[in-house]
Design a protein around this motif. Sequence first.
Motif, PDB file in Angstrom:
ATOM      1  N   ASN A  27       0.817  -1.206   0.000  1.00  8.92           N
ATOM      2  CA  ASN A  27       0.000   0.000   0.000  1.00  8.92           C
ATOM      3  C   ASN A  27       0.852   1.258   0.000  1.00  8.92           C
ATOM      4  O   ASN A  27       0.472   2.265  -0.574  1.00  8.92           O
ATOM      5  N   ASN A  57       1.378   6.114  -2.145  1.00  8.93           N
ATOM      6  CA  ASN A  57       0.382   5.463  -1.302  1.00  8.93           C
ATOM      7  C   ASN A  57      -0.766   5.049  -2.203  1.00  8.93           C
ATOM      8  O   ASN A  57      -1.319   5.870  -2.930  1.00  8.93           O
ATOM      9  N   ILE A  59      -4.245   4.618  -2.596  1.00  8.79           N
ATOM     10  CA  ILE A  59      -5.498   5.039  -1.969  1.00  8.79           C
ATOM     11  C   ILE A  59      -6.535   3.934  -2.139  1.00  8.79           C
ATOM     12  O   ILE A  59      -7.268   3.602  -1.212  1.00  8.79           O
ATOM     13  N   THR A  60      -6.610   3.374  -3.333  1.00  6.08           N
ATOM     14  CA  THR A  60      -7.397   2.181  -3.639  1.00  6.08           C
ATOM     15  C   THR A  60      -6.448   1.246  -4.383  1.00  6.08           C
ATOM     16  O   THR A  60      -5.372   1.673  -4.800  1.00  6.08           O
TER      17      THR A  60
END
Length: 187
Positions: A27, A57, A59-60
């Motif tokens: 992630n 990062n 996010i999804t």
Amino acid sequence: MKIFKQAILLSGILTASVVSAQNAKMNNMIKVGANAGLAVPSDNVSASVGVDVAYQNLITPGFGLGIATGYTHYFGKNNNGYNNNDVGLIPVGALIRIYPKRSGFYFGTDLGYGFLIGDEKVASNTTLNRPNGGFYIKPEIGYHNRDWNFFVQYQKVFVGDKGDLPNQNYNVGNIGVGFSYNIPLGK
């Protein structure tokens, strides 16, 4: 050139940390890579090589945001009687990536400001000062999997007409190829 050597050293250190992070979730990650390209248009520079470092990062699972920087060295060329100087680019920008599938095709861009460094003059045989930077964009499209990204990119710093000489437009931009390695953060 000193900054370029330091960036390569940093890339090596970050890559070495991969051994201890193989079981981490993907992630959050550091992306470390390299790129090379041909200048377009090419009035004052001919080619480029660079290193990239970014934090991302997810996010999804299909959408990532982060920050990106690095160093790209543009090699000056002689043109219309001007001995153009090399110029370095240090971008500071937002990273945006879209991953339609877990591995395969992806696309995205970096947007921000590109700081131009090096000799203060556009060419060694002129008195015109080089621009200090401008709006930076680096769209890319490529292939990704858990560990690697391979891409084609367009990198550009928009400086307006700053640095233009008679019969020569000042440009810092390239079309190139590159790769990056994903180093997962966290357990």
